[in-house]
Design a protein around this motif. Sequence first.
Motif, PDB file in Angstrom:
ATOM      1  N   PHE A 118     -18.022  10.060  79.520  1.00 18.81           N
ATOM      2  CA  PHE A 118     -17.127   9.761  78.393  1.00 18.81           C
ATOM      3  C   PHE A 118     -17.215  10.768  77.243  1.00 18.81           C
ATOM      4  N   GLY A 119     -17.982  11.852  77.432  1.00 18.46           N
ATOM      5  CA  GLY A 119     -17.967  12.922  76.429  1.00 18.46           C
ATOM      6  C   GLY A 119     -18.877  12.705  75.234  1.00 18.46           C
ATOM      7  N   LEU A 120     -20.063  12.144  75.479  1.00 17.72           N
ATOM      8  CA  LEU A 120     -21.020  11.939  74.384  1.00 17.72           C
ATOM      9  C   LEU A 120     -22.183  12.923  74.486  1.00 17.72           C
ATOM     10  N   TYR A 121     -22.860  13.130  73.362  1.00 17.61           N
ATOM     11  CA  TYR A 121     -24.174  13.771  73.391  1.00 17.61           C
ATOM     12  C   TYR A 121     -25.149  12.732  73.957  1.00 17.61           C
ATOM     13  N   PHE A 122     -26.212  13.226  74.632  1.00 19.04           N
ATOM     14  CA  PHE A 122     -27.208  12.307  75.182  1.00 19.04           C
ATOM     15  C   PHE A 122     -28.602  12.756  74.753  1.00 19.04           C
ATOM     16  N   SER A 123     -29.316  11.854  74.112  1.00 23.70           N
ATOM     17  CA  SER A 123     -30.685  12.140  73.668  1.00 23.70           C
ATOM     18  C   SER A 123     -31.643  11.328  74.539  1.00 23.70           C
ATOM     19  N   PRO A 124     -32.365  11.985  75.448  1.00 20.27           N
ATOM     20  CA  PRO A 124     -33.144  11.267  76.471  1.00 20.27           C
ATOM     21  C   PRO A 124     -34.431  10.649  75.930  1.00 20.27           C
ATOM     22  N   PRO A 125     -35.100   9.815  76.762  1.00 14.64           N
ATOM     23  CA  PRO A 125     -36.365   9.204  76.324  1.00 14.64           C
ATOM     24  C   PRO A 125     -37.369  10.276  75.917  1.00 14.64           C
ATOM     25  N   GLY A 126     -38.106  10.009  74.853  1.00  8.09           N
ATOM     26  CA  GLY A 126     -39.119  10.951  74.387  1.00  8.09           C
ATOM     27  C   GLY A 126     -38.587  11.898  73.333  1.00  8.09           C
ATOM     28  N   ASN A 127     -37.260  11.901  73.152  1.00 16.07           N
ATOM     29  CA  ASN A 127     -36.667  12.825  72.192  1.00 16.07           C
ATOM     30  C   ASN A 127     -36.718  12.291  70.765  1.00 16.07           C
ATOM     31  N   GLN A 173     -25.373  18.293  75.574  1.00 18.88           N
ATOM     32  CA  GLN A 173     -24.042  18.418  74.947  1.00 18.88           C
ATOM     33  C   GLN A 173     -23.054  17.572  75.747  1.00 18.88           C
ATOM     34  N   PRO A 174     -21.922  17.201  75.130  1.00 19.80           N
ATOM     35  CA  PRO A 174     -20.903  16.483  75.902  1.00 19.80           C
ATOM     36  C   PRO A 174     -20.424  17.336  77.083  1.00 19.80           C
ATOM     37  N   TRP A 175     -20.232  16.692  78.214  1.00 19.40           N
ATOM     38  CA  TRP A 175     -19.751  17.415  79.395  1.00 19.40           C
ATOM     39  C   TRP A 175     -18.237  17.638  79.307  1.00 19.40           C
ATOM     40  N   PRO A 176     -17.726  18.661  80.000  1.00 21.84           N
ATOM     41  CA  PRO A 176     -16.288  18.917  79.946  1.00 21.84           C
ATOM     42  C   PRO A 176     -15.462  17.750  80.494  1.00 21.84           C
ATOM     43  N   VAL A 177     -14.226  17.661  80.040  1.00 27.15           N
ATOM     44  CA  VAL A 177     -13.348  16.538  80.399  1.00 27.15           C
ATOM     45  C   VAL A 177     -13.195  16.389  81.908  1.00 27.15           C
ATOM     46  N   ASP A 178     -13.097  17.534  82.615  1.00 28.37           N
ATOM     47  CA  ASP A 178     -12.777  17.461  84.043  1.00 28.37           C
ATOM     48  C   ASP A 178     -14.026  17.417  84.932  1.00 28.37           C
ATOM     49  N   ALA A 179     -15.234  17.230  84.321  1.00 25.66           N
ATOM     50  CA  ALA A 179     -16.461  17.219  85.143  1.00 25.66           C
ATOM     51  C   ALA A 179     -16.464  15.993  86.059  1.00 25.66           C
ATOM     52  N   GLU A 180     -16.984  16.200  87.272  1.00 30.06           N
ATOM     53  CA  GLU A 180     -17.134  15.076  88.223  1.00 30.06           C
ATOM     54  C   GLU A 180     -18.410  14.329  87.859  1.00 30.06           C
ATOM     55  N   VAL A 181     -18.310  13.050  87.502  1.00 31.78           N
ATOM     56  CA  VAL A 181     -19.529  12.308  87.144  1.00 31.78           C
ATOM     57  C   VAL A 181     -19.544  10.969  87.868  1.00 31.78           C
ATOM     58  N   GLU A 182     -20.692  10.670  88.471  1.00 28.29           N
ATOM     59  CA  GLU A 182     -20.835   9.351  89.066  1.00 28.29           C
ATOM     60  C   GLU A 182     -21.782   8.547  88.168  1.00 28.29           C
ATOM     61  N   ILE A 183     -21.346   7.369  87.739  1.00 30.68           N
ATOM     62  CA  ILE A 183     -22.239   6.531  86.924  1.00 30.68           C
ATOM     63  C   ILE A 183     -23.060   5.666  87.876  1.00 30.68           C
ATOM     64  N   ILE A 184     -24.382   5.798  87.783  1.00 31.68           N
ATOM     65  CA  ILE A 184     -25.252   5.041  88.698  1.00 31.68           C
ATOM     66  C   ILE A 184     -25.703   3.753  88.001  1.00 31.68           C
ATOM     67  N   ARG A 185     -25.450   2.617  88.646  1.00 27.37           N
ATOM     68  CA  ARG A 185     -25.785   1.318  88.055  1.00 27.37           C
ATOM     69  C   ARG A 185     -26.896   0.654  88.855  1.00 27.37           C
ATOM     70  N   GLY A 186     -28.043   0.425  88.224  1.00 26.56           N
ATOM     71  CA  GLY A 186     -29.139  -0.257  88.911  1.00 26.56           C
ATOM     72  C   GLY A 186     -28.799  -1.724  89.124  1.00 26.56           C
ATOM     73  N   PRO A 187     -29.584  -2.411  89.955  1.00 25.48           N
ATOM     74  CA  PRO A 187     -29.285  -3.806  90.292  1.00 25.48           C
ATOM     75  C   PRO A 187     -29.383  -4.773  89.113  1.00 25.48           C
ATOM     76  N   ASN A 188     -30.046  -4.344  88.016  1.00 25.16           N
ATOM     77  CA  ASN A 188     -30.178  -5.243  86.864  1.00 25.16           C
ATOM     78  C   ASN A 188     -28.963  -5.178  85.932  1.00 25.16           C
ATOM     79  N   ILE A 189     -28.049  -4.249  86.193  1.00 24.22           N
ATOM     80  CA  ILE A 189     -26.914  -4.089  85.272  1.00 24.22           C
ATOM     81  C   ILE A 189     -25.782  -5.014  85.721  1.00 24.22           C
ATOM     82  N   ALA A 190     -25.611  -6.101  84.975  1.00 20.45           N
ATOM     83  CA  ALA A 190     -24.630  -7.126  85.364  1.00 20.45           C
ATOM     84  C   ALA A 190     -23.336  -6.922  84.587  1.00 20.45           C
TER      85      ALA A 190
END
Length: 643
Positions: free
Chosen positions: A88-97, A436-453
């Motif tokens: 969706f074009g956001l910046y991402f700040s990972p754990p530990g940052n 940084q935000p990824w480009p609009v046309d980037a191929e992205v798969e959102i991975i959902r673990g079993p706890n995400i309802a």
Amino acid sequence: MGKTVAEKILAAHLVEGELKKGEEIGLGIDQTLTQDATGTMAYLEFEAIGIPRVKTELSVSYVDHNLVQSDFKNADDHVFLQGVARKFGLYFSPPGNGICHQVHLERFGAPGKTLLGSDSHTPTGGGLGMLAMGAGGLDVAMAMAGKPFYLIMPKIYGIRLTGKLQPWVAARDVLLEVLRQLTVKGGVGYIMEYFGPGLENLSVTDRATITNFGAELGATTSVFPSDENTRKFLAAQGREEQWRELVADDDAQYDAVLEIDLATLEPMIACPSSPDNVVKVSEVAGRPVAQVLVGSCTNSSLRDLTAVATILKGRETSREVSFEVNPGSRQALENLTAEGNLLPLLQAGARVHQSGCLGCIGMGQAPPTAMISLRTFSRNFPGRSGNQGDKVYLCSPEVAVASAIKGCITDPRDLGDYPEFTLPEKYLPGDERIEQPWPVDAEVEIIRGPNIAPFPDFESMPETWTGKVMLKVGDNITTDHIMPAGAKILPLRSNIPAISEYVFASISECFACDMKELTSAGGFGAVVGGDNYGQGSSREHAALAPRYLGVQVKLVKSFARIHKANLINFGILPLTFVDADDYERVEQGADLVIPGIRQALLDGLERVTVEVNGTPVAAVLDLSPRHREILAAGGLLNWARGA
Ligand code: MIC
Ligand code: SF4
């Protein structure tokens, strides 16, 4: 008439309504932030809105709360959030940052901008002269979708600062003094705006401590002007081009004014178990301490860590104390290390952890039974540390470190002269891992673990509402009471059915069981409360999970702002007593009927009759026309889909 800083930013972002105090306004939002504990739900909601990419100038997804990976749940959420940010074009700040508010202040905040965050301490950005507000995840999702943020136009509380803090007295003590005078509900309905000659002696990090901790006043937000100190901070961050001057006009008017002479303040401390239970440190000095934690978005900047390290040079902390340091950000930790100030911490016995919220939200670091824990955090609500009956005190880094050295609560002035220290002119940015935000046309798969309802569905408001009072509580009930956090429950934030099992867990034996019994017989529930109901965290789970269990009405003396907005977003009717004495007349277990409630909402009625075991009690419907439509639809998502 001249304008205050807050009024200038509000005027520049007004997209709906008029800037009349007490009326609903819609504001354009420039930036958003989320953290992982509220973010998973916010992005599930954003997906449900169906917009392909965020429409803000800048949106950042942080991972800082759910850092303990004792099974797959938190780790899965981190992966989900990274995928969502890319898609969706956001910046991402990972754990530990680092903690969202600290990192946002360092790398993204800018004077004059609006920031909406799914965390109640978002006002931290006010230290930079931005209008930074906390909200529920769904409101942030709407802002990311380019929609306005709606709020009741607040009044402005001017805090006039004069003088200069004495050695060993810190920014934290300024807000402890404000809390002592105004209490945890003193800021409700206000923006706190700081002005006066004392400002020039407060750096941006000092100011951010004050605006951050100002969340505990119940205020909409807190704001400082943007001046020369702001320019210096942005220059040290390598972002000077984002500076602009923003100060109040000389003839600006405030709705209320509090004067504080910084020179008269002494080291202060908030005693268990409320941030406004404030006394001078000297009044409680000598009480033995088992744990001292320096960290949290209130007090873990490079300035704070450097002060602690400098005080510790050549000293050791007591062996009776677990002394722990949670740096606010990777940037703070990198610069501390580069300046040679990590070593004194380690040599003094500190347990140095990764950057993040950690013990502040009960993600580890629970104190020993019945022993005192001193924290530079913002909240000491009962049980938040992970232990019921905890004894948590809140104080400045200076008081914390002095107490860690002596092994008991200590007035830091007892340590002698305050040691001098300087901060680098230019900080190492420390943002190597921010994506940084990824480009609009980037191929992205959102991975959902079993706890995400998936997000649950809710029905609309009936013509007449019938239900039962399932719980009656007193004043100042926090969202930690309603929907507890901690290492066990937080991993369930992306799973409403699972987390709802813990609603009111610290107050009632099994609220969820009682609700299930009621709803399986076709009933609905109500909760009755006192003043300032729902103070504290912005967590929308404190509305969403009770709603999932079948709670549809809250009848209280008064609400905290963010919680009331969350209740409306999830279709829970927020009613207040016309006569506060009626609180005594509504007992737990009472049967309630609200005849014609749906029509009353749609007709704009300001009062409604609640039949309590057949006896009428008058209640206020303090709602905007938009709120009324949302409630009739059964919540904001239903309304947005139908609108
Ligand atoms: C808090 O300090 O209570 C939190 C955890 O940061 C919350 C958000 C949450 O509950 O996820 C907040 O302040 O809004
Ligand atoms: Fe994290 Fe604590 Fe700040 Fe909340 S108050 S954002 S839990 S550090």
